[in-house]
Design a protein around this motif. Sequence first.
Motif, PDB file in Angstrom:
ATOM      1  N   LEU A  28      41.331  32.450  52.512  1.00  0.00           N
ATOM      2  CA  LEU A  28      41.905  33.253  53.597  1.00  0.00           C
ATOM      3  C   LEU A  28      40.825  33.731  54.559  1.00  0.00           C
ATOM      4  N   LEU A  29      39.722  34.197  54.009  1.00  0.00           N
ATOM      5  CA  LEU A  29      38.639  34.747  54.840  1.00  0.00           C
ATOM      6  C   LEU A  29      37.957  33.684  55.699  1.00  0.00           C
ATOM      7  N   MET A  30      38.099  32.429  55.311  1.00  0.00           N
ATOM      8  CA  MET A  30      37.443  31.360  56.065  1.00  0.00           C
ATOM      9  C   MET A  30      38.082  31.118  57.429  1.00  0.00           C
ATOM     10  N   ASP A  31      39.236  31.735  57.690  1.00  0.00           N
ATOM     11  CA  ASP A  31      39.844  31.557  59.009  1.00  0.00           C
ATOM     12  C   ASP A  31      39.199  32.442  60.070  1.00  0.00           C
ATOM     13  N   GLY A  32      38.248  33.281  59.643  1.00  0.00           N
ATOM     14  CA  GLY A  32      37.504  34.090  60.601  1.00  0.00           C
ATOM     15  C   GLY A  32      38.098  35.455  60.883  1.00  0.00           C
ATOM     16  N   ARG A  33      39.298  35.707  60.382  1.00  0.00           N
ATOM     17  CA  ARG A  33      39.914  37.022  60.575  1.00  0.00           C
ATOM     18  C   ARG A  33      39.251  38.059  59.687  1.00  0.00           C
ATOM     19  N   ALA A  34      39.337  39.309  60.111  1.00  0.00           N
ATOM     20  CA  ALA A  34      38.858  40.422  59.288  1.00  0.00           C
ATOM     21  C   ALA A  34      40.064  41.019  58.572  1.00  0.00           C
ATOM     22  N   TYR A  35      40.190  40.746  57.292  1.00  0.00           N
ATOM     23  CA  TYR A  35      41.296  41.253  56.495  1.00  0.00           C
ATOM     24  C   TYR A  35      40.893  42.544  55.806  1.00  0.00           C
ATOM     25  N   THR A  36      41.831  43.448  55.642  1.00  0.00           N
ATOM     26  CA  THR A  36      41.594  44.609  54.795  1.00  0.00           C
ATOM     27  C   THR A  36      41.865  44.186  53.356  1.00  0.00           C
ATOM     28  N   ALA A  37      41.391  44.995  52.421  1.00  0.00           N
ATOM     29  CA  ALA A  37      41.654  44.700  51.007  1.00  0.00           C
ATOM     30  C   ALA A  37      43.157  44.706  50.740  1.00  0.00           C
ATOM     31  N   THR A  38      43.885  45.583  51.414  1.00  0.00           N
ATOM     32  CA  THR A  38      45.338  45.647  51.238  1.00  0.00           C
ATOM     33  C   THR A  38      46.002  44.362  51.733  1.00  0.00           C
ATOM     34  N   GLU A  39      45.556  43.866  52.881  1.00  0.00           N
ATOM     35  CA  GLU A  39      46.113  42.604  53.401  1.00  0.00           C
ATOM     36  C   GLU A  39      45.809  41.442  52.458  1.00  0.00           C
ATOM     37  N   LEU A  40      44.589  41.402  51.950  1.00  0.00           N
ATOM     38  CA  LEU A  40      44.231  40.333  51.013  1.00  0.00           C
ATOM     39  C   LEU A  40      45.055  40.430  49.736  1.00  0.00           C
ATOM     40  N   SER A  41      45.227  41.649  49.245  1.00  0.00           N
ATOM     41  CA  SER A  41      45.988  41.809  48.004  1.00  0.00           C
ATOM     42  C   SER A  41      47.424  41.320  48.181  1.00  0.00           C
ATOM     43  N   ALA A  42      48.024  41.621  49.323  1.00  0.00           N
ATOM     44  CA  ALA A  42      49.396  41.159  49.582  1.00  0.00           C
ATOM     45  C   ALA A  42      49.444  39.637  49.710  1.00  0.00           C
ATOM     46  N   ALA A  43      48.458  39.080  50.375  1.00  0.00           N
ATOM     47  CA  ALA A  43      48.445  37.636  50.605  1.00  0.00           C
ATOM     48  C   ALA A  43      48.276  36.840  49.316  1.00  0.00           C
ATOM     49  N   VAL A  44      47.510  37.374  48.371  1.00  0.00           N
ATOM     50  CA  VAL A  44      47.279  36.651  47.117  1.00  0.00           C
ATOM     51  C   VAL A  44      48.121  37.213  45.968  1.00  0.00           C
ATOM     52  N   GLU A  45      48.990  38.165  46.317  1.00  0.00           N
ATOM     53  CA  GLU A  45      49.966  38.720  45.374  1.00  0.00           C
ATOM     54  C   GLU A  45      49.349  39.367  44.146  1.00  0.00           C
ATOM     55  N   VAL A  46      48.381  40.266  44.398  1.00  0.00           N
ATOM     56  CA  VAL A  46      47.801  41.088  43.338  1.00  0.00           C
ATOM     57  C   VAL A  46      47.815  42.534  43.807  1.00  0.00           C
ATOM     58  N   ALA A  47      47.626  43.454  42.887  1.00  0.00           N
ATOM     59  CA  ALA A  47      47.571  44.874  43.230  1.00  0.00           C
ATOM     60  C   ALA A  47      46.329  45.139  44.086  1.00  0.00           C
ATOM     61  N   PRO A  48      46.395  46.120  44.967  1.00  0.00           N
ATOM     62  CA  PRO A  48      45.217  46.448  45.783  1.00  0.00           C
ATOM     63  C   PRO A  48      43.968  46.743  44.943  1.00  0.00           C
ATOM     64  N   SER A  49      44.145  47.402  43.810  1.00  0.00           N
ATOM     65  CA  SER A  49      42.991  47.686  42.956  1.00  0.00           C
ATOM     66  C   SER A  49      42.383  46.404  42.394  1.00  0.00           C
ATOM     67  N   THR A  50      43.226  45.430  42.101  1.00  0.00           N
ATOM     68  CA  THR A  50      42.734  44.134  41.609  1.00  0.00           C
ATOM     69  C   THR A  50      41.979  43.405  42.715  1.00  0.00           C
ATOM     70  N   ALA A  51      42.524  43.441  43.922  1.00  0.00           N
ATOM     71  CA  ALA A  51      41.837  42.808  45.058  1.00  0.00           C
ATOM     72  C   ALA A  51      40.482  43.467  45.284  1.00  0.00           C
ATOM     73  N   SER A  52      40.429  44.781  45.190  1.00  0.00           N
ATOM     74  CA  SER A  52      39.155  45.492  45.371  1.00  0.00           C
ATOM     75  C   SER A  52      38.136  45.080  44.320  1.00  0.00           C
TER      76      SER A  52
END
Length: 71
Positions: A28-52
């Motif tokens: 996801l990060l390779m597309d050059g966008r700046a994602y928040t941890a919350t956005e990444l967690s939603a995109a990969v379907e894990v809890a925000p704490s897990t993404a962190s």
Amino acid sequence: MHNIDLEDRLAALSAAIADRTRARMLCLLMDGRAYTATELSAAVEVAPSTASAHLAKLLRSEERRVGKECR
């Protein structure tokens, strides 16, 4: 000597991206966008704490790589 350092760096990188969730986050990060941890967690379907936790592991891996190069 140089080959050993290269092998160590490759092994560290491989360990960091070996987890499927971390690999998905990196893709996801390779597309050059700046994602928040919350956005990444939603995109990969894990809890925000897990993404962190996954992001922290990736950052520690990067710090080791940068730290070795800066010596």
